[in-house]
Write an enzyme that holds these catalytic residues in place. Structure first.
Site, PDB file in Angstrom:
ATOM      1  N   ALA A 277       3.524  35.864  86.360  1.00 48.14           N
ATOM      2  CA  ALA A 277       3.787  37.146  85.706  1.00 48.14           C
ATOM      3  C   ALA A 277       5.090  37.033  84.915  1.00 48.14           C
ATOM      4  O   ALA A 277       6.069  36.459  85.391  1.00 48.14           O
ATOM      5  CB  ALA A 277       3.900  38.266  86.747  1.00 48.14           C
ATOM      6  N   GLU A 278       5.071  37.588  83.685  1.00 45.84           N
ATOM      7  CA  GLU A 278       6.228  37.441  82.805  1.00 45.84           C
ATOM      8  C   GLU A 278       7.503  38.046  83.364  1.00 45.84           C
ATOM      9  O   GLU A 278       8.600  37.673  82.945  1.00 45.84           O
ATOM     10  CB  GLU A 278       5.962  38.094  81.440  1.00 45.84           C
ATOM     11  N   ASN A 279       7.375  39.011  84.273  1.00 42.84           N
ATOM     12  CA  ASN A 279       8.581  39.605  84.836  1.00 42.84           C
ATOM     13  C   ASN A 279       9.184  38.756  85.950  1.00 42.84           C
ATOM     14  O   ASN A 279      10.196  39.135  86.536  1.00 42.84           O
ATOM     15  CB  ASN A 279       8.309  41.026  85.334  1.00 42.84           C
ATOM     16  N   GLY A 280       8.590  37.581  86.234  1.00 42.39           N
ATOM     17  CA  GLY A 280       9.263  36.644  87.119  1.00 42.39           C
ATOM     18  C   GLY A 280       8.640  36.405  88.469  1.00 42.39           C
ATOM     19  O   GLY A 280       9.347  36.284  89.480  1.00 42.39           O
TER      20      GLY A 280
END
Length: 220
Positions: free
Chosen positions: A49-52
Site C-alpha cells: 500500500a502506498e501509505n506504507g
C-alpha cells in the site's frame, strides 16, 4: 450503470487468479481492494500500500477495524504475519524502482491499445491524482477491474479514451462483469465471458474492436 455485489465479487475472484506465489501486488480503490479476500489457498502475496504497508491483508471483520490501520484509500485493512511499515516516500520508491509485480486498478476508460484513464472527469472535483500514474507506468503488469459500461450505458472499453489519460499503453488485462480481455500487440483479445453474457452481448457493449478466438472460456 451500477454494479451489484455479486458481480464485484466475481470480478475480484477472477482477478485473484492472476496472482502467483511471492508476488508484490498493489491494489487500487474500489473493486481491487476485494482481491485480497480471494487469494487462492497456499498462495502468499506481498500486498503493498502506498501509505506504507507491506503484507497488508484483507478487510477486517465488522467491529474489528483498527482506526490506525488503513490502506492508501483510507479503508480499514488487516495485516498478516511478517508485515512491516514504512513512510510513503519509501513505499513510492518501491513503485518507482519497479518492485511491484502487479497493480490492480479501477478505471473510467481503457482503450484497445491499453491506454488508461482513471483519475478525473473534467469539470468534476477530484481529491488528487494519487499513485495511479506511477503505478501504471512502473508496475510490471497492470490489470483493470471496472464496469463494462458507464452510467449512460456507453462502453468504457474504447477505441480511444475520451477522458484525460493516466498513462499510455500500460494496461495488459481488463476484467469486467461481462468479460476478460487481454491487450495484445494485435489488438484486444476476448479471452473469457462471464455468464449469463454471450459473445454478442460483449461485442454490442464494447466500442473497441475485439479479436474473437475460436474457443472462449465461460465463467459461471
Amino acid at each position: 450503470m451500477g454494479m451489484g455485489k455479486e458481480n464485484r465479487d466475481r470480478i475480484a475472484m477472477r482477478a485473484a487468479q492472476e496472482l502467483k506465489n511471492g508476488m508484490a501486488v498493489n491494489l487500487g480503490i474500489g473493486i481491487p481492494t476485494q482481491v485480497a479476500d480471494y487469494v487462492p489457498e497456499g498462495v502468499q502475496i506481498v500486498f503493498h500500500a502506498e501509505n506504507g504497508i507491506l503484507y497488508a491483508g484483507g478487510a477486517p471483520n465488522p467491529g474489528e477495524e483498527d482506526a490506525f490501520l488503513c490502506n492508501a484509500g483510507g479503508y480499514p485493512v488487516t495485516i498478516v504475519e511478517g508485515a512491516s511499515y514504512c513512510d510513503s516516500s519509501i513505499a513510492f520508491a518501491m513503485i518507482r524502482r519497479g518492485c511491484i509485480d502487479i497493480t490492480i486498478l479501477g478505471a473510467l476508460e481503457v482503450s484497445e491499445r491499453g491506454d488508461l484513464a482513471n483519475w478525473i472527469v473534467p469539470g468534476k472535483r477530484v481529491a488528487g491524482i494519487g499513485g495511479a500514474m506511477e503505478l501504471a507506468q512502473k508496475a510490471k503488469k497492470v490489470i483493470v477491474l471496472m464496469n463494462h459500461v458507464n452510467r449512460q450505458g456507453e462502453s468504457k472499453v474504447k477505441k480511444q479514451c475520451d477522458l484525460p489519460l493516466t498513462a499510455r499503453a500500460c494496461v495488459k488485462l481488463i476484467i469486467t462483469e461481462m468479460a476478460v480481455m487481454e491487450v495484445t500487440e494485435h489488438g484486444l483479445l476476448l479471452k473469457e465471458i462471464m455468464l449469463p453474457y454471450t459473445v454478442d452481448d460483449v461485442v454490442r457493449h464494447t466500442e473497441a474492436a475485439l479479436i474473437i478466438p475460436e474457443h472462449i472460456s465461460y465463467i459461471p
